[in-house]
Design a protein around this motif. Structure first.
Motif, PDB file in Angstrom:
ATOM      1  N   ARG A  63       2.925  10.856  -6.214  1.00  0.00           N
ATOM      2  CA  ARG A  63       3.456  10.077  -5.215  1.00  0.00           C
ATOM      3  C   ARG A  63       4.883  10.409  -5.047  1.00  0.00           C
ATOM      4  O   ARG A  63       5.414  10.037  -3.825  1.00  0.00           O
ATOM      5  CB  ARG A  63       3.639   8.466  -6.168  1.00  0.00           C
ATOM      6  CG  ARG A  63       3.903   7.357  -5.067  1.00  0.00           C
ATOM      7  CD  ARG A  63       4.075   5.877  -5.848  1.00  0.00           C
ATOM      8  NE  ARG A  63       4.526   4.890  -5.330  1.00  0.00           N
ATOM      9  CZ  ARG A  63       4.916   3.871  -5.409  1.00  0.00           C
ATOM     10  NH1 ARG A  63       4.753   3.359  -6.825  1.00  0.00           N
ATOM     11  NH2 ARG A  63       5.116   2.917  -4.684  1.00  0.00           N
ATOM     12  N   SER A  64       5.631  10.631  -5.778  1.00  0.00           N
ATOM     13  CA  SER A  64       7.285  11.409  -5.481  1.00  0.00           C
ATOM     14  C   SER A  64       7.034  12.454  -4.265  1.00  0.00           C
ATOM     15  O   SER A  64       7.782  12.426  -3.276  1.00  0.00           O
ATOM     16  CB  SER A  64       7.715  11.717  -6.496  1.00  0.00           C
ATOM     17  OG  SER A  64       8.306  10.577  -7.466  1.00  0.00           O
TER      18      SER A  64
ATOM     19  N   ARG B 199       6.005  11.094  -1.082  1.00  0.00           N
ATOM     20  CA  ARG B 199       6.740  10.367  -0.105  1.00  0.00           C
ATOM     21  C   ARG B 199       7.844  11.384   0.454  1.00  0.00           C
ATOM     22  O   ARG B 199       8.197  11.545   1.558  1.00  0.00           O
ATOM     23  CB  ARG B 199       7.793   9.555  -1.035  1.00  0.00           C
ATOM     24  CG  ARG B 199       7.166   8.211  -1.302  1.00  0.00           C
ATOM     25  CD  ARG B 199       8.022   7.206  -2.094  1.00  0.00           C
ATOM     26  NE  ARG B 199       9.028   7.561  -3.057  1.00  0.00           N
ATOM     27  CZ  ARG B 199       8.525   7.597  -4.330  1.00  0.00           C
ATOM     28  NH1 ARG B 199       7.616   6.768  -4.693  1.00  0.00           N
ATOM     29  NH2 ARG B 199       9.199   7.908  -5.426  1.00  0.00           N
TER      30      ARG B 199
ATOM     31  N   LYS C  50       6.258  13.182   3.305  1.00  0.00           N
ATOM     32  CA  LYS C  50       6.107  12.425   4.419  1.00  0.00           C
ATOM     33  C   LYS C  50       7.544  12.460   5.069  1.00  0.00           C
ATOM     34  O   LYS C  50       7.641  12.486   6.471  1.00  0.00           O
ATOM     35  CB  LYS C  50       5.908  11.120   3.978  1.00  0.00           C
ATOM     36  CG  LYS C  50       5.482  10.155   5.143  1.00  0.00           C
ATOM     37  CD  LYS C  50       4.203  10.282   6.100  1.00  0.00           C
ATOM     38  CE  LYS C  50       3.913   9.288   7.108  1.00  0.00           C
ATOM     39  NZ  LYS C  50       2.666   9.454   7.599  1.00  0.00           N
ATOM     40  N   ARG C  51       8.380  12.485   4.467  1.00  0.00           N
ATOM     41  CA  ARG C  51       9.927  12.473   5.026  1.00  0.00           C
ATOM     42  C   ARG C  51      10.234  13.839   5.588  1.00  0.00           C
ATOM     43  O   ARG C  51      10.951  13.941   6.716  1.00  0.00           O
ATOM     44  CB  ARG C  51      10.906  12.151   3.814  1.00  0.00           C
ATOM     45  CG  ARG C  51      12.145  12.293   4.257  1.00  0.00           C
ATOM     46  CD  ARG C  51      13.417  12.064   3.190  1.00  0.00           C
ATOM     47  NE  ARG C  51      13.461  13.271   2.328  1.00  0.00           N
ATOM     48  CZ  ARG C  51      13.088  13.207   1.062  1.00  0.00           C
ATOM     49  NH1 ARG C  51      12.361  12.242   0.497  1.00  0.00           N
ATOM     50  NH2 ARG C  51      13.378  14.232   0.397  1.00  0.00           N
TER      51      ARG C  51
ATOM     52  N   SER D 153       1.020  13.080   5.651  1.00  0.00           N
ATOM     53  CA  SER D 153       1.011  12.965   4.523  1.00  0.00           C
ATOM     54  C   SER D 153       0.319  14.256   4.013  1.00  0.00           C
ATOM     55  O   SER D 153      -0.072  15.277   4.961  1.00  0.00           O
ATOM     56  CB  SER D 153      -0.162  12.031   4.393  1.00  0.00           C
ATOM     57  OG  SER D 153      -1.512  12.486   4.803  1.00  0.00           O
TER      58      SER D 153
END
Length: 344
Positions: free
Chosen positions: A316-317, A320, A323-324, A329
């Protein structure tokens, strides 16, 4: 910890060193004259520096001004304007090589004589080898622009050596989403892919083995010695940029204190060096992780395994962070890259 900086990594290339000659900017200056951009004002430091060399920071200002005038596609017009005969002893050594591969290797060994503002590297593969443009300094704003300019310069030099027999298989470029693909394919004379992980040109190995017209070992040796002397005179013999040192030392697996210890300097000295180069440890780590993530997403590894390899606590990290970096994704990126680039 004692600070061994002066003994360990003191001979670094800095953005403040006046090491870049006029040649890398000859294409831009020619275009500026034709378009009445007041070309000499793009790089005024050439008039001020002894020996006719300027720093990366001084060159950067002129490059940004020129790109403001003409847009991103200026990099391809600039690269197309440069030629081999302007490179003195380096050109003499290149022309006397037995094959295209040997000529390319000689040119890469002494690329700083030509004022290369990126680090070009040949990666062997089968059936293709890749000429890859790596950043010499941490400059996200100009790295893709400079990569295209320098790759096309190298391609044009190879064409000068053996004419139309020199052909590319494919060109893969980072970024450059707004370019005219038709123009780039015309200039490189091959298919061009954008949005790649690194900017590179793919060359069939049989093309690299093409013989050149006038091999002469004596001239190669003389030119090599002259190039070594020129590098020593300019003060860049054996020097690397701090970015290339950190990449080579796999800094993404170390925090600042650990990396400073690897380099034999204090953490404060490392932070000070990074600030001098206009970057930060976090920024460099983020860029390296993004590049590694893109490469790993083209393998069969799961996102959990990729997150682990990149040092994230969980998938999950990693998602994120990705995506940044990309506004995509990891799954979306993987789908978009499936067929466009070549594995070598």
């Amino acid at each position: 910890m004692p600070d061994k900086f002066s003994d360990t990594i003191a001979p670094l290339l800095s953005v403040q060193d006046a090491i870049f000659p006029a040649h890398p900017f000859s294409g831009l200056l020619a275009i500026a004259r034709e378009q009445n951009w007041h070309g000499p004002h793009l790089f005024p430091a050439f008039q001020q520096q002894s020996g006719g060399r300027i720093s990366y920071l001084q060159a950067r200002e002129g490059l940004l001004q020129a790109r403001h005038h003409a847009g991103d596609e200026l990099c391809i017009w600039s690269g197309a304007r440069k030629s081999l005969p302007q490179l003195g002893q380096m050109a003499r050594g290149v022309l006397a090589q037995p094959t295209v591969l040997a000529a390319l290797q000689f040119g890469l060994t002494y690329q700083l004589i030509a004022g290369s503002m990126v680090h070009l590297q040949l990666e062997a593969g089968s059936p293709y080898s890749a000429l890859i443009a790596h950043s010499l300094f941490d400059d996200v704003e100009l790295q893709d622009f400079l990569a295209v300019d320098h790759l096309l310069t190298a391609v044009n030099a190879a064409r000068e050596l053996c004419g139309p027999a020199f052909r590319l298989y494919q060109v893969e470029l980072r970024g450059m989403a707004t370019i005219s693909l038709a123009l780039y394919e015309k200039m490189f004379a091959c298919p061009v892919v954008t949005g790649a992980d690194v900017s590179r040109v793919l060359i069939a190995n049989d093309i690299l083995q093409l013989p050149l017209r006038s091999p002469d070992l004596k001239i190669v040796q003389e030119a090599g010695a002259a190039c070594e002397q020129e590098l020593a005179t300019v003060g860049v013999l054996g020097r690397q940029s701090l970015l290339r040192v950190l990449v080579d030392q796999h800094c993404e697996f170390h925090n600042v204190d650990q990396m400073a210890q690897v380099l034999g300097i204090s953490p404060r000295s490392l932070q000070r060096l990074l600030a001098r180069e206009g970057t930060s440890y976090f920024q460099i780590i983020e860029n390296i992780r993004m590049d590694r993530a893109k490469r790993l997403l083209q393998t069969d590894l799961s996102q959990e395994r990729i997150a682990e390899q990149l040092g994230y606590s969980d998938a999950r990290s990693f998602r994120r962070a990705f995506k940044r970096w990309t506004n995509l994704s990891p799954g979306e990126y993987h789908q978009s890259r499936k067929l466009s680039t070549v594995q070598i």
